[in-house]
Design a protein around this motif. Structure first.
Motif, PDB file in Angstrom:
ATOM      1  N   THR A  10       1.009  -1.329   0.113  1.00  0.00           N
ATOM      2  CA  THR A  10       0.065  -0.063   0.088  1.00  0.00           C
ATOM      3  C   THR A  10       0.746   1.384   0.034  1.00  0.00           C
ATOM      4  O   THR A  10       0.248   2.296  -0.150  1.00  0.00           O
ATOM      5  N   ASP A  13       6.257   2.806  -3.037  1.00  0.00           N
ATOM      6  CA  ASP A  13       6.904   1.940  -3.783  1.00  0.00           C
ATOM      7  C   ASP A  13       6.212   0.412  -4.161  1.00  0.00           C
ATOM      8  O   ASP A  13       6.235  -0.003  -5.247  1.00  0.00           O
ATOM      9  N   ARG A  33      -2.226  -4.130   6.338  1.00  0.00           N
ATOM     10  CA  ARG A  33      -2.528  -4.397   7.691  1.00  0.00           C
ATOM     11  C   ARG A  33      -4.061  -4.045   7.704  1.00  0.00           C
ATOM     12  O   ARG A  33      -4.528  -3.197   6.895  1.00  0.00           O
ATOM     13  N   SER A  88       8.571   3.969   7.874  1.00  0.00           N
ATOM     14  CA  SER A  88       9.691   4.480   6.874  1.00  0.00           C
ATOM     15  C   SER A  88      10.168   5.760   7.311  1.00  0.00           C
ATOM     16  O   SER A  88      10.784   6.367   6.452  1.00  0.00           O
ATOM     17  N   TYR A 153      15.496   4.515  12.799  1.00  0.00           N
ATOM     18  CA  TYR A 153      15.335   3.876  11.321  1.00  0.00           C
ATOM     19  C   TYR A 153      16.410   3.407  10.732  1.00  0.00           C
ATOM     20  O   TYR A 153      16.260   2.199  10.330  1.00  0.00           O
ATOM     21  N   LYS A 157      17.492  -0.399   9.482  1.00  0.00           N
ATOM     22  CA  LYS A 157      17.513  -0.822   8.423  1.00  0.00           C
ATOM     23  C   LYS A 157      19.229  -1.542   8.031  1.00  0.00           C
ATOM     24  O   LYS A 157      19.339  -2.327   7.270  1.00  0.00           O
TER      25      LYS A 157
HETATM   26  P1  NAP Z   1       5.911   3.936   2.576  1.00  0.00           P
HETATM   27  O1  NAP Z   1       5.209   4.896   1.425  1.00  0.00           O
HETATM   28  O2  NAP Z   1       6.057   4.536   3.841  1.00  0.00           O
HETATM   29  O3  NAP Z   1       5.344   2.671   2.581  1.00  0.00           O
HETATM   30  C1  NAP Z   1       5.483   1.708   3.668  1.00  0.00           C
HETATM   31  C2  NAP Z   1       4.597   0.400   3.572  1.00  0.00           C
HETATM   32  O4  NAP Z   1       4.989  -0.512   4.675  1.00  0.00           O
HETATM   33  C3  NAP Z   1       3.085   0.766   3.670  1.00  0.00           C
HETATM   34  O5  NAP Z   1       2.283  -0.148   3.129  1.00  0.00           O
HETATM   35  C4  NAP Z   1       2.573   0.350   5.130  1.00  0.00           C
HETATM   36  O6  NAP Z   1       1.311   0.031   5.137  1.00  0.00           O
HETATM   37  C5  NAP Z   1       3.674  -0.894   5.221  1.00  0.00           C
HETATM   38  N1  NAP Z   1       4.114  -1.082   6.679  1.00  0.00           N
HETATM   39  C6  NAP Z   1       4.549  -0.200   7.777  1.00  0.00           C
HETATM   40  N2  NAP Z   1       4.615  -1.057   9.012  1.00  0.00           N
HETATM   41  C7  NAP Z   1       4.257  -2.178   8.591  1.00  0.00           C
HETATM   42  C8  NAP Z   1       3.768  -3.474   9.354  1.00  0.00           C
HETATM   43  N3  NAP Z   1       4.347  -3.250  10.775  1.00  0.00           N
HETATM   44  N4  NAP Z   1       3.572  -4.431   8.903  1.00  0.00           N
HETATM   45  C9  NAP Z   1       3.247  -4.715   7.380  1.00  0.00           C
HETATM   46  N5  NAP Z   1       2.999  -3.546   6.700  1.00  0.00           N
HETATM   47  C10 NAP Z   1       3.994  -2.613   7.234  1.00  0.00           C
HETATM   48  O7  NAP Z   1       7.418   3.710   2.018  1.00  0.00           O
HETATM   49  P2  NAP Z   1       8.214   3.640   0.481  1.00  0.00           P
HETATM   50  O8  NAP Z   1       8.689   5.189   0.317  1.00  0.00           O
HETATM   51  O9  NAP Z   1       7.113   3.119  -0.388  1.00  0.00           O
HETATM   52  O10 NAP Z   1       9.341   2.911   0.908  1.00  0.00           O
HETATM   53  C11 NAP Z   1       9.228   1.400   0.572  1.00  0.00           C
HETATM   54  C12 NAP Z   1      10.446   0.724   1.356  1.00  0.00           C
HETATM   55  O11 NAP Z   1      11.765   1.387   0.923  1.00  0.00           O
HETATM   56  C13 NAP Z   1      10.564   0.937   2.789  1.00  0.00           C
HETATM   57  O12 NAP Z   1      10.991  -0.092   3.729  1.00  0.00           O
HETATM   58  C14 NAP Z   1      11.499   2.086   3.246  1.00  0.00           C
HETATM   59  O13 NAP Z   1      11.753   2.246   4.295  1.00  0.00           O
HETATM   60  C15 NAP Z   1      12.231   1.844   2.033  1.00  0.00           C
HETATM   61  N6  NAP Z   1      13.091   2.957   1.636  1.00  0.00           N
HETATM   62  C16 NAP Z   1      12.388   3.956   0.985  1.00  0.00           C
HETATM   63  C17 NAP Z   1      13.207   4.998   0.118  1.00  0.00           C
HETATM   64  C18 NAP Z   1      12.360   6.213  -0.109  1.00  0.00           C
HETATM   65  O14 NAP Z   1      12.940   7.267  -0.572  1.00  0.00           O
HETATM   66  N7  NAP Z   1      11.161   6.099  -0.420  1.00  0.00           N
HETATM   67  C19 NAP Z   1      14.551   4.720   0.106  1.00  0.00           C
HETATM   68  C20 NAP Z   1      15.167   3.616   0.604  1.00  0.00           C
HETATM   69  C21 NAP Z   1      14.386   2.995   1.279  1.00  0.00           C
HETATM   70  P3  NAP Z   1       0.246   1.055   5.667  1.00  0.00           P
HETATM   71  O15 NAP Z   1      -0.343   1.759   4.379  1.00  0.00           O
HETATM   72  O16 NAP Z   1      -0.724   0.318   6.475  1.00  0.00           O
HETATM   73  O17 NAP Z   1       1.057   2.092   6.395  1.00  0.00           O
END
Ligand code: NAP
Ligand code: F7E
Length: 334
Positions: A10, A13, A33, A88, A153, A157
């Motif tokens: 959701t 990414d 969730r 995140s 965080y 990671k």
């Molecule tokens: P995001 O938009 O914050 O999405 C995080 C996702 O994780 C959401 O679907 C959220 O669900 C889910 N989630 C959070 N806690 C959870 C739990 N306890 N159990 C199951 N699901 C859970 O993050 P993003 O930007 O798409 O990033 C994707 C991944 O890449 C993350 O791991 C982030 O840390 C990592 N990352 C991101 C970046 C960036 O710049 N975007 C860069 C490097 C790494 P809900 O919708 O229910 O909240």
């Protein structure tokens, strides 16, 4: 037909990766969730009618529940697992360190254990982050640059990075770390700085708000487009052998530069509208990130397509439409 399981489907990414894998002909399973309100907005366009998209399936789960992850692994039997789920937000991780580590560090371990005990040849992608470089020891950062995490965080990671590598070496799991630098899009969460700026500036343009409150404007990030970056995740799992890759643009820009880009696109002077609020400062800040994605270019043939300028314009234009709709709705209510 290949089967992929995505945690964090959701999120920003998750939604782009789902679109990408469905186009490639995958059956995509996503863990969501339970929530008291709907939170599937980013994937609703793919899921409106389950009969239209029988290759997308959503199941309930949580990174804090290992029993549930094991059961899902045995039920779904995926070929590829993309672990994108995480708390995140770096600033929030200072407020909720225990939960962040539970979901982002132990959650990865629970998932790796679920894969290992399923005794199946599963390919695993771990969403590692440039935040692990933290107080950087060299510029630019490569796969060889030591980590210096600066937040709960980032520590979580870094733990997941090493566990992923360890499962590769100890158990022969096809496990890859994508060390992704910041990547944004019109689907970016609204509390991350780029989206906060594009939402704020477009709402100011439409007279829906007067000020935009921000923290450290001097911080520099290597900002790319999420739509480009998810392809790199998939490419990593299509190689002959598992490895770790930096995914970045190679350019670093300050928050101030992003502000300038967005406000000038709207013919506004950001200095008239932006105020500093200490609530948005972090106890320890990451001042500068700049990645070197040469390895990804050489081995995966991956390169970013969207420039900093084009990204700022894309996000501003998308939010201008949202703010315009919001304004019409407000006028209709008056
Ligand atoms: P995001 O938009 O914050 O999405 C995080 C996702 O994780 C959401 O679907 C959220 O669900 C889910 N989630 C959070 N806690 C959870 C739990 N306890 N159990 C199951 N699901 C859970 O993050 P993003 O930007 O798409 O990033 C994707 C991944 O890449 C993350 O791991 C982030 O840390 C990592 N990352 C991101 C970046 C960036 O710049 N975007 C860069 C490097 C790494 P809900 O919708 O229910 O909240
Ligand atoms: O902050 C500064 C802030 O929250 C960027 C996550 O996706 O990328 C993201 O983490 C910079 C920081 O992203 C505000 O202090 C100023 O220096 O947009 P951000 P982040 O912390 O870089 C990495 C790679 C991830 O892995 C993370 O999951 O902007 N900043 N004023 C502000 N930041 C926010 N959020 N809000 C402000 O008002």
């Amino acid at each position: 037909m290949k089967k992929a399981l995505i945690t964090g489907i959701t999120g920003q990414d998750g939604s782009y990766l789902t679109e990408f894998l469905l186009k490639k002909g995958y059956e995509v399973w996503g863990i969501i969730r339970r929530s008291s309100s709907f939170h599937t907005g980013r994937i609703d366009h793919l899921y409106k009618d389950p009969h239209d998209m029988p290759r997308l399936k959503l199941v309930y789960g949580d990174m804090t529940d290992g029993t549930n992850l094991s059961a899902l692994m045995n039920e779904i039997k995926p070929d590829e697992v993309y672990n994108l789920a995480a708390q995140s937000h770096v600033r929030v991780s200072f407020d909720m360190p225990i939960y962040t580590v539970n979901a982002d560090a132990l959650g990865t371990l629970r998932l790796l254990e679920a894969i290992r005990s399923s005794n199946r040849a599963v390919k695993f992608y771990q969403a590692s982050s440039s935040e692990m470089y933290g107080k950087v020891v060299e510029i630019p950062q490569t796969e060889k640059t030591p980590f210096y995490p600066r937040s709960p965080y980032a520590c979580a990671k870094a733990y997941s990075f090493w566990q992923t590598l360890n499962y590769r070496e100890a158990y022969g799991l096809f496990a890859c770390n994508g060390i992704l630098f910041n990547h944004e899009s019109p689907r970016r969460g609204e509390t991350f700085v780029t989206r906060k700026i594009t939402r704020g500036a477009t709402r100011i343009k439409c007279c829906l708000q007067e000020k935009l409150y921000l923290g450290n404007l001097e911080a520099k990030r290597d900002w790319g487009y999420a739509g480009d970056y998810i392809e790199a995740m998939w490419l990593m799992l299509q190689q002959d052998k598992p490895d770790d890759f930096v995914i970045a643009t190679g350019e670093s820009h300050s928050v101030k530069e992003f502000l300038e880009e967005v406000f000038s696109h709207l013919d506004l002077d950001w200095k008239k509208y932006v105020e500093i609020d200490s609530r948005y400062f972090r106890p320890s800040e990451v001042e500068l990130l700049q990645g070197d994605a040469s390895k990804a270019k050489k081995i995966l043939g991956w390169e970013p397509k969207v420039t900093f300028k084009a990204l700022a314009k894309m996000m501003t234009d998308a939010d201008m439409k949202t703010a315009g709709d919001e304004k019409i709705l407000k006028e209709q209510r008056q």
